[in-house]
Motif scaffolding. Structure first.
Motif, PDB file in Angstrom:
ATOM      1  N   GLU A   1       1.838  -4.037  -2.130  1.00 33.54           N
ATOM      2  CA  GLU A   1       2.607  -3.011  -1.432  1.00 33.54           C
ATOM      3  C   GLU A   1       1.715  -2.215  -0.475  1.00 33.54           C
ATOM      4  OE1 GLU A   1       5.743  -2.415  -1.474  1.00 33.54           O
ATOM      5  OE2 GLU A   1       5.990  -0.345  -0.790  1.00 33.54           O
ATOM      6  N   PRO A   2       2.137  -2.063   0.776  1.00 39.51           N
ATOM      7  CA  PRO A   2       1.405  -1.164   1.684  1.00 39.51           C
ATOM      8  C   PRO A   2       1.665   0.286   1.244  1.00 39.51           C
ATOM      9  CG  PRO A   2       2.974  -2.590   2.865  1.00 39.51           C
ATOM     10  CD  PRO A   2       3.309  -2.677   1.410  1.00 39.51           C
ATOM     11  N   TRP A   3       0.583   1.024   1.027  1.00 44.85           N
ATOM     12  CA  TRP A   3       0.703   2.369   0.429  1.00 44.85           C
ATOM     13  C   TRP A   3       1.048   3.399   1.487  1.00 44.85           C
ATOM     14  CZ3 TRP A   3       1.333   2.003  -4.502  1.00 44.85           C
ATOM     15  CH2 TRP A   3       1.382   3.160  -5.267  1.00 44.85           C
ATOM     16  N   THR A   4       2.268   3.337   1.961  1.00 40.33           N
ATOM     17  CA  THR A   4       2.695   4.189   3.077  1.00 40.33           C
ATOM     18  C   THR A   4       2.885   5.646   2.666  1.00 40.33           C
ATOM     19  OG1 THR A   4       4.987   3.658   2.565  1.00 40.33           O
ATOM     20  CG2 THR A   4       3.925   2.320   4.259  1.00 40.33           C
ATOM     21  N   GLY A   5       2.839   6.502   3.656  1.00 40.67           N
ATOM     22  CA  GLY A   5       3.303   7.872   3.465  1.00 40.67           C
ATOM     23  C   GLY A   5       2.266   8.895   3.064  1.00 40.67           C
ATOM     24  N   VAL A   6       1.020   8.511   2.931  1.00 39.34           N
ATOM     25  CA  VAL A   6      -0.005   9.511   2.605  1.00 39.34           C
ATOM     26  C   VAL A   6      -0.276  10.335   3.856  1.00 39.34           C
ATOM     27  CG1 VAL A   6      -2.413   9.864   1.926  1.00 39.34           C
ATOM     28  CG2 VAL A   6      -1.021   8.133   0.758  1.00 39.34           C
ATOM     29  N   ARG A   7      -0.043  11.631   3.748  1.00 43.27           N
ATOM     30  CA  ARG A   7      -0.164  12.526   4.906  1.00 43.27           C
ATOM     31  C   ARG A   7      -1.067  13.706   4.582  1.00 43.27           C
ATOM     32  NH1 ARG A   7       1.386   8.604   6.606  1.00 43.27           N
ATOM     33  NH2 ARG A   7       3.133   8.099   7.963  1.00 43.27           N
ATOM     34  N   ASN A   8      -2.188  13.382   3.994  1.00 45.41           N
ATOM     35  CA  ASN A   8      -3.193  14.381   3.651  1.00 45.41           C
ATOM     36  C   ASN A   8      -4.528  13.788   4.091  1.00 45.41           C
ATOM     37  OD1 ASN A   8      -5.423  14.961   1.479  1.00 45.41           O
ATOM     38  ND2 ASN A   8      -4.104  16.766   1.445  1.00 45.41           N
ATOM     39  N   TYR A   9      -5.297  14.571   4.832  1.00 45.66           N
ATOM     40  CA  TYR A   9      -6.510  14.017   5.442  1.00 45.66           C
ATOM     41  C   TYR A   9      -7.539  13.562   4.422  1.00 45.66           C
ATOM     42  CZ  TYR A   9      -4.742  15.505   9.954  1.00 45.66           C
ATOM     43  OH  TYR A   9      -3.976  15.637  11.075  1.00 45.66           O
ATOM     44  N   GLN A  10      -7.679  14.321   3.354  1.00 44.47           N
ATOM     45  CA  GLN A  10      -8.667  13.954   2.348  1.00 44.47           C
ATOM     46  C   GLN A  10      -8.280  12.627   1.681  1.00 44.47           C
ATOM     47  OE1 GLN A  10      -9.339  17.218  -0.364  1.00 44.47           O
ATOM     48  NE2 GLN A  10     -11.187  16.251  -1.180  1.00 44.47           N
ATOM     49  N   ALA A  11      -7.007  12.521   1.351  1.00 49.03           N
ATOM     50  CA  ALA A  11      -6.510  11.290   0.724  1.00 49.03           C
ATOM     51  C   ALA A  11      -6.645  10.118   1.705  1.00 49.03           C
ATOM     52  CB  ALA A  11      -5.060  11.468   0.304  1.00 49.03           C
ATOM     53  N   ARG A  12      -6.331  10.381   2.960  1.00 46.06           N
ATOM     54  CA  ARG A  12      -6.478   9.347   3.988  1.00 46.06           C
ATOM     55  C   ARG A  12      -7.921   8.878   4.093  1.00 46.06           C
ATOM     56  NH1 ARG A  12      -7.109  11.045  10.040  1.00 46.06           N
ATOM     57  NH2 ARG A  12      -9.099  11.575   9.074  1.00 46.06           N
ATOM     58  N   ASN A  13      -8.840   9.836   4.088  1.00 42.83           N
ATOM     59  CA  ASN A  13     -10.252   9.476   4.211  1.00 42.83           C
ATOM     60  C   ASN A  13     -10.725   8.639   3.026  1.00 42.83           C
ATOM     61  OD1 ASN A  13     -10.287  10.838   6.607  1.00 42.83           O
ATOM     62  ND2 ASN A  13     -11.234  12.693   5.757  1.00 42.83           N
ATOM     63  N   PHE A  14     -10.222   8.943   1.858  1.00 41.91           N
ATOM     64  CA  PHE A  14     -10.567   8.117   0.706  1.00 41.91           C
ATOM     65  C   PHE A  14     -10.048   6.694   0.906  1.00 41.91           C
ATOM     66  CE2 PHE A  14     -10.792  12.155  -1.998  1.00 41.91           C
ATOM     67  CZ  PHE A  14     -12.183  12.134  -2.023  1.00 41.91           C
ATOM     68  N   MET A  15      -8.836   6.557   1.416  1.00 44.47           N
ATOM     69  CA  MET A  15      -8.302   5.209   1.640  1.00 44.47           C
ATOM     70  C   MET A  15      -9.120   4.458   2.678  1.00 44.47           C
ATOM     71  SD  MET A  15      -4.228   5.063   1.086  1.00 44.47           S
ATOM     72  CE  MET A  15      -3.726   6.212   2.337  1.00 44.47           C
ATOM     73  N   ARG A  16      -9.602   5.182   3.678  1.00 39.01           N
ATOM     74  CA  ARG A  16     -10.418   4.539   4.711  1.00 39.01           C
ATOM     75  C   ARG A  16     -11.732   4.021   4.155  1.00 39.01           C
ATOM     76  NH1 ARG A  16      -9.457   8.290  10.152  1.00 39.01           N
ATOM     77  NH2 ARG A  16      -7.329   7.544  10.554  1.00 39.01           N
ATOM     78  N   SER A  17     -12.183   4.594   3.050  1.00 39.57           N
ATOM     79  CA  SER A  17     -13.449   4.143   2.476  1.00 39.57           C
ATOM     80  C   SER A  17     -13.254   3.081   1.398  1.00 39.57           C
ATOM     81  CB  SER A  17     -14.218   5.340   1.919  1.00 39.57           C
ATOM     82  OG  SER A  17     -13.568   5.838   0.775  1.00 39.57           O
ATOM     83  N   MET A  18     -12.023   2.679   1.153  1.00 37.82           N
ATOM     84  CA  MET A  18     -11.747   1.673   0.123  1.00 37.82           C
ATOM     85  C   MET A  18     -12.116   0.274   0.606  1.00 37.82           C
ATOM     86  SD  MET A  18      -8.090   2.829  -1.449  1.00 37.82           S
ATOM     87  CE  MET A  18      -7.899   4.387  -2.329  1.00 37.82           C
ATOM     88  N   ARG A  19     -12.412  -0.586  -0.368  1.00 36.16           N
ATOM     89  CA  ARG A  19     -12.719  -1.986  -0.062  1.00 36.16           C
ATOM     90  C   ARG A  19     -11.859  -2.887  -0.924  1.00 36.16           C
ATOM     91  NH1 ARG A  19     -19.263  -1.978   0.206  1.00 36.16           N
ATOM     92  NH2 ARG A  19     -19.441  -0.283   1.709  1.00 36.16           N
ATOM     93  N   VAL A  20     -11.608  -4.075  -0.405  1.00 36.64           N
ATOM     94  CA  VAL A  20     -10.821  -5.056  -1.145  1.00 36.64           C
ATOM     95  C   VAL A  20     -11.470  -5.285  -2.512  1.00 36.64           C
ATOM     96  CG1 VAL A  20     -10.055  -7.454  -1.219  1.00 36.64           C
ATOM     97  CG2 VAL A  20      -9.944  -6.174   0.935  1.00 36.64           C
ATOM     98  N   GLY A  21     -10.661  -5.213  -3.550  1.00 29.65           N
ATOM     99  CA  GLY A  21     -11.157  -5.444  -4.901  1.00 29.65           C
ATOM    100  C   GLY A  21     -11.451  -4.181  -5.683  1.00 29.65           C
ATOM    101  N   ASP A  22     -11.476  -3.027  -5.005  1.00 33.03           N
ATOM    102  CA  ASP A  22     -11.675  -1.771  -5.729  1.00 33.03           C
ATOM    103  C   ASP A  22     -10.552  -1.583  -6.759  1.00 33.03           C
ATOM    104  OD1 ASP A  22     -13.917  -1.171  -4.265  1.00 33.03           O
ATOM    105  OD2 ASP A  22     -13.059   0.539  -3.197  1.00 33.03           O
ATOM    106  N   GLY A  23     -10.903  -0.947  -7.869  1.00 30.66           N
ATOM    107  CA  GLY A  23      -9.928  -0.725  -8.938  1.00 30.66           C
ATOM    108  C   GLY A  23      -9.095   0.528  -8.694  1.00 30.66           C
ATOM    109  N   VAL A  24      -7.823   0.468  -9.072  1.00 29.00           N
ATOM    110  CA  VAL A  24      -6.908   1.597  -8.867  1.00 29.00           C
ATOM    111  C   VAL A  24      -6.155   1.893 -10.162  1.00 29.00           C
ATOM    112  CG1 VAL A  24      -4.869   2.405  -7.623  1.00 29.00           C
ATOM    113  CG2 VAL A  24      -6.582   1.033  -6.422  1.00 29.00           C
ATOM    114  N   LEU A  25      -6.230   3.144 -10.579  1.00 29.14           N
ATOM    115  CA  LEU A  25      -5.375   3.596 -11.678  1.00 29.14           C
ATOM    116  C   LEU A  25      -4.095   4.121 -11.057  1.00 29.14           C
ATOM    117  CD1 LEU A  25      -8.079   5.558 -13.699  1.00 29.14           C
ATOM    118  CD2 LEU A  25      -7.113   3.326 -14.278  1.00 29.14           C
ATOM    119  N   LEU A  26      -2.959   3.607 -11.514  1.00 32.62           N
ATOM    120  CA  LEU A  26      -1.687   4.043 -10.952  1.00 32.62           C
ATOM    121  C   LEU A  26      -1.084   5.154 -11.807  1.00 32.62           C
ATOM    122  CD1 LEU A  26      -0.582   2.645  -8.372  1.00 32.62           C
ATOM    123  CD2 LEU A  26       1.412   2.125  -9.763  1.00 32.62           C
TER     124      LEU A  26
END
Length: 155
Positions: free
Chosen positions: A28-53
């Motif tokens: 799923e494309p994780w749409t709708g994040v509209r917070n700069y800090q959260a956005r910046n974290f997503m920009r630093s993510m890499r394929v294979g990183d673990g995510v707790l939902l």
DNA sequence: GCCAACGTTGGC
DNA sequence: GCCAACGTTGGC
């Protein structure tokens, strides 16, 4: 350059999109994040990183599943869609304001790790854990390897 | 549904 | 650049 896997926690409102929905669609494309800090974290993510939902705004808030980062960050298409509630008139194709990553289902937890039990382990998790830091409402946040291990031991 | 806490906006 | 007003988040 570090190639070590990083870990994250991402919040979702299950009424909107739950771990079951993620299992159904797989990616799923994780749409709708509209917070700069959260956005910046997503920009630093890499394929294979673990995510707790994490499920928020629900009867029992907590971690309900595990996912993984399935793409590098790219512009969130909903920011350009006038019909979307995430439309941002100030964003441009040349310089997109908002980014997202694709998230892939890994597994559901056998038992959810509730916010209540997370709070009970606040001391082990540490002051820097944004989920239970007072006044923090970040929807995407980093999790250390130690925190990841601690949280999943509560499953 | 309430409300505390925070982020963003916009007037000045 | 300040800061009041407003909107959003998210637990309860």
């Amino acid at each position: 350059m570090s190639t070590r896997k990083h870990y994250w926690l991402m919040k979702t409102e299950p009424e909107d999109f739950s771990i079951d929905d993620l299992q159904r669609v797989d990616v799923e494309p994780w749409t709708g994040v509209r917070n700069y800090q959260a956005r910046n974290f997503m920009r630093s993510m890499r394929v294979g990183d673990g995510v707790l939902l994490y499920h928020s705004s629900t009867e029992i808030p907590g971690i309900y599943g595990i996912a993984e980062v399935a793409s590098a960050a790219y512009p969130d298409p909903t920011q350009f869609n006038k019909k979307s509630k995430y439309f941002d008139e100030k964003s441009t194709q040349e310089d997109p304001r908002w980014s997202l990553v694709d998230v892939r289902f890994v597994r559901k937890l056998k038992r959810s790790v509730t916010l209540e039990s997370i709070r009970e382990h606040a001391e082990v998790l540490g002051e820097d854990f944004a989920l239970i830091r007072r006044g923090t409402r970040l929807s995407v946040m980093p999790v250390s390897a130690a925190q990841w291990k601690t949280l999943l031991a509560l499953e």
